[in-house]
Design a protein around this motif. Sequence first.
Motif, PDB file in Angstrom:
ATOM      1  N   ALA A  70      90.799 -10.519 -26.704  1.00 46.85           N
ATOM      2  CA  ALA A  70      89.502  -9.892 -26.437  1.00 46.85           C
ATOM      3  C   ALA A  70      88.631 -10.843 -25.637  1.00 46.85           C
ATOM      4  O   ALA A  70      88.559 -12.037 -25.939  1.00 46.85           O
ATOM      5  CB  ALA A  70      88.799  -9.526 -27.748  1.00 46.85           C
ATOM      6  N   LEU A  71      87.958 -10.312 -24.609  1.00 49.11           N
ATOM      7  CA  LEU A  71      86.986 -11.053 -23.823  1.00 49.11           C
ATOM      8  C   LEU A  71      85.582 -10.750 -24.347  1.00 49.11           C
ATOM      9  O   LEU A  71      85.254  -9.588 -24.597  1.00 49.11           O
ATOM     10  CB  LEU A  71      87.068 -10.679 -22.350  1.00 49.11           C
ATOM     11  N   GLY A  72      84.761 -11.778 -24.517  1.00 43.71           N
ATOM     12  CA  GLY A  72      83.418 -11.574 -25.023  1.00 43.71           C
ATOM     13  C   GLY A  72      82.389 -12.377 -24.257  1.00 43.71           C
ATOM     14  O   GLY A  72      82.709 -13.202 -23.396  1.00 43.71           O
ATOM     15  N   ASN A  73      81.114 -12.104 -24.573  1.00 50.18           N
ATOM     16  CA  ASN A  73      79.992 -12.853 -24.013  1.00 50.18           C
ATOM     17  C   ASN A  73      80.035 -12.898 -22.487  1.00 50.18           C
ATOM     18  O   ASN A  73      80.033 -13.956 -21.873  1.00 50.18           O
ATOM     19  CB  ASN A  73      79.962 -14.267 -24.592  1.00 50.18           C
ATOM     20  N   GLY A  74      80.055 -11.703 -21.886  1.00 50.60           N
ATOM     21  CA  GLY A  74      80.081 -11.623 -20.429  1.00 50.60           C
ATOM     22  C   GLY A  74      81.402 -12.006 -19.810  1.00 50.60           C
ATOM     23  O   GLY A  74      81.471 -12.246 -18.600  1.00 50.60           O
ATOM     24  N   GLY A  75      82.448 -12.067 -20.610  1.00 53.55           N
ATOM     25  CA  GLY A  75      83.759 -12.482 -20.130  1.00 53.55           C
ATOM     26  C   GLY A  75      83.977 -13.968 -20.244  1.00 53.55           C
ATOM     27  O   GLY A  75      85.077 -14.450 -19.971  1.00 53.55           O
ATOM     28  N   GLY A  76      82.964 -14.705 -20.650  1.00 57.91           N
ATOM     29  CA  GLY A  76      83.075 -16.159 -20.709  1.00 57.91           C
ATOM     30  C   GLY A  76      83.863 -16.690 -21.878  1.00 57.91           C
ATOM     31  O   GLY A  76      84.282 -17.856 -21.876  1.00 57.91           O
ATOM     32  N   PRO A 111      99.431 -13.198 -42.588  1.00 56.91           N
ATOM     33  CA  PRO A 111      99.293 -11.763 -42.284  1.00 56.91           C
ATOM     34  C   PRO A 111     100.406 -11.251 -41.389  1.00 56.91           C
ATOM     35  O   PRO A 111     100.913 -11.954 -40.521  1.00 56.91           O
ATOM     36  CB  PRO A 111      97.938 -11.698 -41.567  1.00 56.91           C
ATOM     37  N   GLY A 112     100.765  -9.996 -41.602  1.00 59.89           N
ATOM     38  CA  GLY A 112     101.693  -9.333 -40.694  1.00 59.89           C
ATOM     39  C   GLY A 112     101.000  -8.831 -39.450  1.00 59.89           C
ATOM     40  O   GLY A 112     101.630  -8.635 -38.422  1.00 59.89           O
ATOM     41  N   THR A 113      99.698  -8.600 -39.550  1.00 61.65           N
ATOM     42  CA  THR A 113      98.901  -8.108 -38.432  1.00 61.65           C
ATOM     43  C   THR A 113      97.637  -8.933 -38.290  1.00 61.65           C
ATOM     44  O   THR A 113      96.987  -9.246 -39.294  1.00 61.65           O
ATOM     45  CB  THR A 113      98.516  -6.632 -38.644  1.00 61.65           C
ATOM     46  N   ILE A 114      97.296  -9.321 -37.061  1.00 65.51           N
ATOM     47  CA  ILE A 114      96.017  -9.963 -36.745  1.00 65.51           C
ATOM     48  C   ILE A 114      95.461  -9.262 -35.518  1.00 65.51           C
ATOM     49  O   ILE A 114      96.149  -9.113 -34.504  1.00 65.51           O
ATOM     50  CB  ILE A 114      96.158 -11.463 -36.450  1.00 65.51           C
ATOM     51  N   GLY A 115      94.214  -8.821 -35.586  1.00 71.83           N
ATOM     52  CA  GLY A 115      93.565  -8.199 -34.443  1.00 71.83           C
ATOM     53  C   GLY A 115      92.226  -8.836 -34.178  1.00 71.83           C
ATOM     54  O   GLY A 115      91.522  -9.234 -35.112  1.00 71.83           O
ATOM     55  N   VAL A 116      91.851  -8.945 -32.902  1.00 70.89           N
ATOM     56  CA  VAL A 116      90.558  -9.510 -32.525  1.00 70.89           C
ATOM     57  C   VAL A 116      89.793  -8.494 -31.687  1.00 70.89           C
ATOM     58  O   VAL A 116      90.370  -7.736 -30.913  1.00 70.89           O
ATOM     59  CB  VAL A 116      90.701 -10.834 -31.736  1.00 70.89           C
ATOM     60  N   ALA A 117      88.467  -8.477 -31.870  1.00 73.42           N
ATOM     61  CA  ALA A 117      87.560  -7.672 -31.054  1.00 73.42           C
ATOM     62  C   ALA A 117      86.312  -8.493 -30.819  1.00 73.42           C
ATOM     63  O   ALA A 117      85.856  -9.212 -31.724  1.00 73.42           O
ATOM     64  CB  ALA A 117      87.213  -6.365 -31.756  1.00 73.42           C
ATOM     65  N   ALA A 118      85.743  -8.426 -29.617  1.00 79.44           N
ATOM     66  CA  ALA A 118      84.622  -9.295 -29.266  1.00 79.44           C
ATOM     67  C   ALA A 118      83.458  -8.496 -28.703  1.00 79.44           C
ATOM     68  O   ALA A 118      83.635  -7.432 -28.105  1.00 79.44           O
ATOM     69  CB  ALA A 118      85.061 -10.351 -28.248  1.00 79.44           C
ATOM     70  N   SER A 123      78.059 -13.836 -28.222  1.00 81.63           N
ATOM     71  CA  SER A 123      79.120 -14.669 -28.772  1.00 81.63           C
ATOM     72  C   SER A 123      79.405 -14.226 -30.199  1.00 81.63           C
ATOM     73  O   SER A 123      78.846 -14.740 -31.160  1.00 81.63           O
ATOM     74  CB  SER A 123      78.715 -16.149 -28.750  1.00 81.63           C
ATOM     75  N   LYS A 124      80.286 -13.248 -30.334  1.00 84.20           N
ATOM     76  CA  LYS A 124      80.665 -12.708 -31.638  1.00 84.20           C
ATOM     77  C   LYS A 124      82.069 -12.129 -31.540  1.00 84.20           C
ATOM     78  O   LYS A 124      82.342 -11.294 -30.666  1.00 84.20           O
ATOM     79  CB  LYS A 124      79.679 -11.633 -32.095  1.00 84.20           C
ATOM     80  N   CYS A 125      82.946 -12.583 -32.416  1.00 84.66           N
ATOM     81  CA  CYS A 125      84.288 -12.045 -32.494  1.00 84.66           C
ATOM     82  C   CYS A 125      84.565 -11.652 -33.933  1.00 84.66           C
ATOM     83  O   CYS A 125      84.200 -12.382 -34.863  1.00 84.66           O
ATOM     84  CB  CYS A 125      85.324 -13.070 -32.036  1.00 84.66           C
ATOM     85  N   ALA A 126      85.184 -10.495 -34.133  1.00 80.23           N
ATOM     86  CA  ALA A 126      85.618 -10.062 -35.454  1.00 80.23           C
ATOM     87  C   ALA A 126      87.134 -10.082 -35.495  1.00 80.23           C
ATOM     88  O   ALA A 126      87.799  -9.632 -34.559  1.00 80.23           O
ATOM     89  CB  ALA A 126      85.088  -8.667 -35.775  1.00 80.23           C
ATOM     90  N   ARG A 165      94.354  -2.849 -34.128  1.00 80.87           N
ATOM     91  CA  ARG A 165      93.245  -2.169 -33.458  1.00 80.87           C
ATOM     92  C   ARG A 165      92.245  -1.579 -34.447  1.00 80.87           C
ATOM     93  O   ARG A 165      91.377  -0.808 -34.065  1.00 80.87           O
ATOM     94  CB  ARG A 165      93.779  -1.074 -32.532  1.00 80.87           C
ATOM     95  N   ASN A 166      92.346  -1.966 -35.713  1.00 83.34           N
ATOM     96  CA  ASN A 166      91.448  -1.428 -36.721  1.00 83.34           C
ATOM     97  C   ASN A 166      90.187  -2.253 -36.895  1.00 83.34           C
ATOM     98  O   ASN A 166      89.622  -2.333 -37.994  1.00 83.34           O
ATOM     99  CB  ASN A 166      92.176  -1.285 -38.061  1.00 83.34           C
ATOM    100  N   VAL A 167      89.709  -2.870 -35.818  1.00 78.95           N
ATOM    101  CA  VAL A 167      88.445  -3.603 -35.832  1.00 78.95           C
ATOM    102  C   VAL A 167      87.791  -3.435 -34.466  1.00 78.95           C
ATOM    103  O   VAL A 167      88.478  -3.379 -33.435  1.00 78.95           O
ATOM    104  CB  VAL A 167      88.664  -5.095 -36.170  1.00 78.95           C
ATOM    105  N   ALA A 168      86.462  -3.289 -34.454  1.00 80.41           N
ATOM    106  CA  ALA A 168      85.713  -3.108 -33.209  1.00 80.41           C
ATOM    107  C   ALA A 168      84.342  -3.744 -33.359  1.00 80.41           C
ATOM    108  O   ALA A 168      83.801  -3.839 -34.466  1.00 80.41           O
ATOM    109  CB  ALA A 168      85.570  -1.630 -32.866  1.00 80.41           C
ATOM    110  N   VAL A 169      83.765  -4.181 -32.231  1.00 81.11           N
ATOM    111  CA  VAL A 169      82.440  -4.808 -32.205  1.00 81.11           C
ATOM    112  C   VAL A 169      81.649  -4.175 -31.075  1.00 81.11           C
ATOM    113  O   VAL A 169      82.182  -3.952 -29.978  1.00 81.11           O
ATOM    114  CB  VAL A 169      82.531  -6.331 -31.984  1.00 81.11           C
ATOM    115  N   ASN A 170      80.373  -3.887 -31.310  1.00 85.67           N
ATOM    116  CA  ASN A 170      79.554  -3.359 -30.216  1.00 85.67           C
ATOM    117  C   ASN A 170      79.087  -4.490 -29.306  1.00 85.67           C
ATOM    118  O   ASN A 170      79.390  -5.667 -29.541  1.00 85.67           O
ATOM    119  CB  ASN A 170      78.384  -2.535 -30.760  1.00 85.67           C
ATOM    120  N   ALA A 171      78.348  -4.152 -28.253  1.00 87.04           N
ATOM    121  CA  ALA A 171      78.092  -5.107 -27.174  1.00 87.04           C
ATOM    122  C   ALA A 171      77.295  -6.325 -27.601  1.00 87.04           C
ATOM    123  O   ALA A 171      77.553  -7.445 -27.146  1.00 87.04           O
ATOM    124  CB  ALA A 171      77.386  -4.404 -26.012  1.00 87.04           C
ATOM    125  N   ASP A 172      76.291  -6.157 -28.478  1.00 86.95           N
ATOM    126  CA  ASP A 172      75.470  -7.307 -28.862  1.00 86.95           C
ATOM    127  C   ASP A 172      75.896  -7.925 -30.195  1.00 86.95           C
ATOM    128  O   ASP A 172      75.244  -8.835 -30.696  1.00 86.95           O
ATOM    129  CB  ASP A 172      73.989  -6.936 -28.901  1.00 86.95           C
TER     130      ASP A 172
END
Length: 457
Positions: A70-76, A111-118, A123-126, A165-172
């Motif tokens: 996942a890319l976050g914080n403006g892609g940075g 874990p058998g599964t790890i997912g990231v969302a940003a 600057s926030k990743c779940a 894919r069972n995690v999501a984060v909004n823009a801010d």
Amino acid sequence: MRLTALTICVCAGTVFGQQASRDVVTTDASGARADRDFVPQLMLGEDGMTTRAGLLWSFNDAVSITDSVALGNGGGESWVAHSLNDKRMSKFTTAGAGVPDFVYSLADENPGTIGVAAAADASKCAVISYPSGGPINVRAFSDAGGNTPLWSYGFDSAYNNASKRNVAVNADGSRVAAVAYDGTNSLVVVLDGSGSVVGTTTLAGFCSGVEMDDSGARMVLTMGNTARLYDVATMTEEYSIQTSGAGGYHRISRDGTAIAAGGFNIRAAREVGGVWQSVYTGNGSSDWFGWGMSLSGDGQTLFALSHDYGDGYLTNEHRIVDLTDGSVVAVSSYTGSGSFQNSAVASQTNEDGTIFAAASWGDASNTEPEVRIFDRDLNMIGSIDTDGSPFELDMSRDGKYVLVGSKAVHANTFGNGGNTYAYENDVDDCVADFNGDGSVNTQDVLAFLNAWNAGRR
């Protein structure tokens, strides 16, 4: 003129007692699924990093597969989940040297599964992690907080199944959505920026994906072949569309005005004048679209990547659709050769529907690069010829950065290890935004003067 610096880091090592894996895609009357087989791997030899034209960096992992990015914080910021072995989450600086800024180990949890969302603008990743048998945990991280979680949330022990894919984060970063399954129902939980629960709902069946719009006001849930659009404030369903065949994952545009579902066909809907309506239905002779759907940020363009299971998964098609009138803007395809499955796995579209990224496993003869980047006429404007099969990709909203996670060898081949690739597209940056931070101010003047004084001009 863009100023760039490239640092090459070589990592080597020998690891004993690990696992190797082989992946096979099966498409039948019920949809598509990927099955993974494991065999013991007693020893891995040394391996290093390579660089290619267009790459900012690549990171080689001797034993782990990069399964979620996942890319976050403006892609940075580049957030990466390493699965299979040495399970962990890593955070990189996208325009940096290709070395993790920090790592959070999940080895003890296994874990058998790890997912990231940003978060796109913060600057926030779940991170969601799913050990066999549970419990399922969600943790939040930031660049400033490093490898110490900002907060964590654990599902009740009855909920013991999830997908990456069972995690999501909004823009801010003010909203995080996560989903877990108990064998009968899926529990959807929405958390605020501090990890407190602000809403829940329960749905019958297995939810295999969740995605939020930028505002965090809407989310789309992948419930088999149905894309269910939910109002986050009330946790009620607003609209839904169905596709033919389950096993795909469904999408929502960043502005929340469009949703898309893929399977054996394509369905897309938009909100026009406050009313949701179907705007496009498409298909192919024996194509699977379920893993290759993406929407532009403004909800006006659909990009569909598919593989043809009728010819041994060797043909990939790329399709661009204008959702304002339902017209097909462009179509291109290519057919590989050999016994490897060239399965379509992911696509992404930038904010205004002018840059598109597609990823597939690749064929035996390497007919086309595994990661392909296109303009709106489907001219290839960039690519990444990965060493192995990609499993996931992300693209910054401006189309500047593409982040890819892959296996070290083809998915159909037994083997360990994986790679992460960060790529920069040649987009039309604002010339006055000299330091590339998204704002034009006195800091750009100072950055220009510093570069001039250093002779970098």
